[in-house]
Enzyme design. Structure first.
Site, PDB file in Angstrom:
ATOM      1  CB  SER A 161      -0.756   0.107   1.375  1.00 53.00           C
ATOM      2  OG  SER A 161      -1.376   1.259   1.645  1.00 53.00           O
ATOM      3  CE1 TYR A 175      -4.506  -2.057   5.237  1.00 49.64           C
ATOM      4  CE2 TYR A 175      -3.435   0.030   4.553  1.00 49.64           C
ATOM      5  CZ  TYR A 175      -3.864  -1.064   4.299  1.00 49.64           C
ATOM      6  OH  TYR A 175      -4.236  -1.335   2.865  1.00 49.64           O
ATOM      7  CE  LYS A 179      -1.704  -3.812   3.610  1.00 49.12           C
ATOM      8  NZ  LYS A 179      -1.919  -4.698   2.535  1.00 49.12           N
TER       9      LYS A 179
HETATM   10  N1  LIG Z   1      -8.772  -0.915  -1.839  1.00 48.41           N
HETATM   11  C1  LIG Z   1      -7.470  -0.072  -1.873  1.00 48.41           C
HETATM   12  O1  LIG Z   1      -7.733   1.197  -1.958  1.00 48.41           O
HETATM   13  C2  LIG Z   1      -6.345  -0.513  -1.169  1.00 48.41           C
HETATM   14  C3  LIG Z   1      -5.038   0.163  -1.205  1.00 48.41           C
HETATM   15  C4  LIG Z   1      -4.002  -0.290  -0.865  1.00 48.41           C
HETATM   16  C5  LIG Z   1      -3.757  -1.567  -0.538  1.00 48.41           C
HETATM   17  N2  LIG Z   1      -4.897  -2.453  -0.427  1.00 48.41           N
HETATM   18  C6  LIG Z   1      -4.841  -3.804  -0.083  1.00 48.41           C
HETATM   19  O2  LIG Z   1      -5.252  -4.622  -1.212  1.00 48.41           O
HETATM   20  C7  LIG Z   1      -5.509  -5.951  -0.593  1.00 48.41           C
HETATM   21  C8  LIG Z   1      -6.844  -6.349  -0.774  1.00 48.41           C
HETATM   22  O3  LIG Z   1      -7.624  -5.430  -0.312  1.00 48.41           O
HETATM   23  P1  LIG Z   1      -9.132  -4.904  -1.288  1.00 48.41           P
HETATM   24  O4  LIG Z   1      -9.257  -3.424  -1.091  1.00 48.41           O
HETATM   25  O5  LIG Z   1      -9.155  -5.632  -2.519  1.00 48.41           O
HETATM   26  O6  LIG Z   1     -10.115  -5.573  -0.316  1.00 48.41           O
HETATM   27  P2  LIG Z   1     -11.387  -6.481  -0.354  1.00 48.41           P
HETATM   28  O7  LIG Z   1     -12.194  -6.377   1.159  1.00 48.41           O
HETATM   29  O8  LIG Z   1     -12.480  -6.125  -1.634  1.00 48.41           O
HETATM   30  O9  LIG Z   1     -11.113  -8.037  -0.707  1.00 48.41           O
HETATM   31  C9  LIG Z   1     -10.025  -8.702   0.454  1.00 48.41           C
HETATM   32  C10 LIG Z   1     -10.646 -10.010   0.455  1.00 48.41           C
HETATM   33  O10 LIG Z   1      -9.534 -10.495   1.377  1.00 48.41           O
HETATM   34  C11 LIG Z   1     -10.301 -11.651   1.825  1.00 48.41           C
HETATM   35  N3  LIG Z   1      -9.809 -11.853   3.490  1.00 48.41           N
HETATM   36  C12 LIG Z   1      -9.783 -11.057   4.442  1.00 48.41           C
HETATM   37  N4  LIG Z   1      -9.228 -11.695   5.561  1.00 48.41           N
HETATM   38  C13 LIG Z   1      -8.791 -12.594   5.023  1.00 48.41           C
HETATM   39  C14 LIG Z   1      -8.104 -13.720   5.841  1.00 48.41           C
HETATM   40  N5  LIG Z   1      -7.749 -13.545   6.901  1.00 48.41           N
HETATM   41  N6  LIG Z   1      -7.728 -14.771   4.941  1.00 48.41           N
HETATM   42  C15 LIG Z   1      -8.156 -14.752   3.614  1.00 48.41           C
HETATM   43  N7  LIG Z   1      -8.783 -14.363   3.015  1.00 48.41           N
HETATM   44  C16 LIG Z   1      -9.109 -12.802   3.851  1.00 48.41           C
HETATM   45  C17 LIG Z   1     -11.766 -10.877   2.181  1.00 48.41           C
HETATM   46  O11 LIG Z   1     -12.865 -11.951   2.247  1.00 48.41           O
HETATM   47  C18 LIG Z   1     -11.857 -10.565   0.793  1.00 48.41           C
HETATM   48  O12 LIG Z   1     -12.747 -11.140  -0.101  1.00 48.41           O
HETATM   49  C19 LIG Z   1      -5.449  -5.584   1.093  1.00 48.41           C
HETATM   50  O13 LIG Z   1      -4.099  -6.321   1.438  1.00 48.41           O
HETATM   51  C20 LIG Z   1      -5.298  -4.152   1.248  1.00 48.41           C
HETATM   52  O14 LIG Z   1      -4.592  -3.995   2.529  1.00 48.41           O
HETATM   53  C21 LIG Z   1      -6.100  -1.912  -0.874  1.00 48.41           C
END
Ligand SMILES: NC(=O)c1ccc[n+]([C@@H]2O[C@H](COP(=O)([O-])OP(=O)(O)OC[C@H]3O[C@@H](n4cnc5c(N)ncnc54)[C@H](O)[C@@H]3O)[C@@H](O)[C@H]2O)c1
Length: 274
Positions: A161, A175, A179
């Protein structure tokens, strides 16, 4: 070789943690639509059922397994079963992650929030985020290395991130720590595994519309507010990660390892408010 041929992942065996939603689902899709066989690991059975059906209806080879990345033994079993089913493990996205809840200021950074203050930060909240967003990445890289090392090849890609290198004060200390830790763990693994022709890199996304944090980024008013903090003046669709994901998963990135590639609409440049 033509550049287009360097992006081929046909026949690859792949695993994506958190693969049934948002950014992980986009990783699953770009691999599957290019002919890879993909196992999505996710805690949500409902999402797995829905997405496996939808992607299979497209004619793509995907499987879903309900696995929590904090259960390291279950994660190991899922890797073993996947490698056995595909006869190989070429690509692993260590992507599963959660939102930590509020930081020490509101998300718009306008007001201090007492429960996000360091002296009030609950241990349980801290531990849960570290368990999933950092220890889960550790266990995923460990399982992937175990399968890739004997074959002397593989691609591991960690979702970090912007929070890996700057403080998003509205998001929460756990967080930031998780990260930044995952980014440095990625570098350590990249150096260690380079000898075995396994590359380890990270994608550092900015603001993407997903289901994280209960789907708050799906709301139009949130998107409009967040867009003002982004030099490109908009939040992103997960489709915009597909090109980079395919690059890092394929032979196109064969000489790239230990890199954290930022995809954030220019956020790390700072911002101008014109
Ligand atoms: N959305 C953003 O803007 C953003 C920005 C930077 C980083 N991220 C990172 O991207 C990654 C994905 O997040 P996203 O935004 O797609 O969210 P999301 O909630 O849409 O998807 C995350 C998925 O991970 C699954 N999950 C959660 N905890 C879990 C666990 N303990 N074991 C297995 N699966 C698990 C959830 O059920 C979900 O399906 C994360 O690591 C998040 O920190 C997201």
């Amino acid at each position: 070789m033509k550049a287009a041929d360097m992006y081929r992942v046909e026949g690859y065996g792949a695993i994506v943690t958190g693969g049934a939603s948002g950014i992980g689902l986009c990783f699953t899709e770009v691999l599957a639509e290019n002919g890879a066989r993909v196992t999505m690991l996710d805690v949500s059975q409902e999402r797995l059922d829905r997405e496996v059906k939808r992607l299979k209806d497209n004619g793509w080879e995907v499987r879903g397994m309900r696995v929590d990345v904090t259960d390291h033994a279950a994660l190991d079993r899922a890797f073993d079963q996947t490698a056995l089913a595909y006869g190989r493990l070429d690509v692993c996205f260590a992507n599963a992650g959660v939102d930590p809840g509020i930081g020490f200021v509101t998300v718009d950074r306008g007001k201090r929030v007492p429960e996000g203050a360091i002296e009030n930060y609950e241990d349980a909240r801290w531990n849960r985020v570290i368990e999933i967003n950092l220890n889960g990445v550790f266990a995923t890289i460990k399982a992937a290395a175990r399968h890739m090392k004997p074959r002397q090849s593989g691609r591991i890609i960690v979702t970090t991130s912007m929070a890996a290198f700057e403080i998003e004060a509205g998001i929460g200390a756990a967080y930031m720590a998780a990260k930044a830790g995952a980014a440095h763990l990625m570098r350590n693994a990249a150096l260690e595994l380079a000898r075995y022709q396994i590359t380890v890199n990270a994608i550092a996304p900015g603001w993407f519309i997903t289901n994280i944090g209960g789907g708050w980024m799906q709301k139009k008013e949130v998107q409009d507010e967040v867009a003002q903090w982004v030099p490109l003046r908009r939040v992103a669709s997960t489709e915009e990660l597909k090109g980079l994901a395919l690059y890092l998963a394929s032979p196109a990135s064969s000489y790239v390892t230990g890199s954290q590639i930022v995809i954030d609409g220019g956020c790390q440049l700072g911002n101008v408010l014109d």
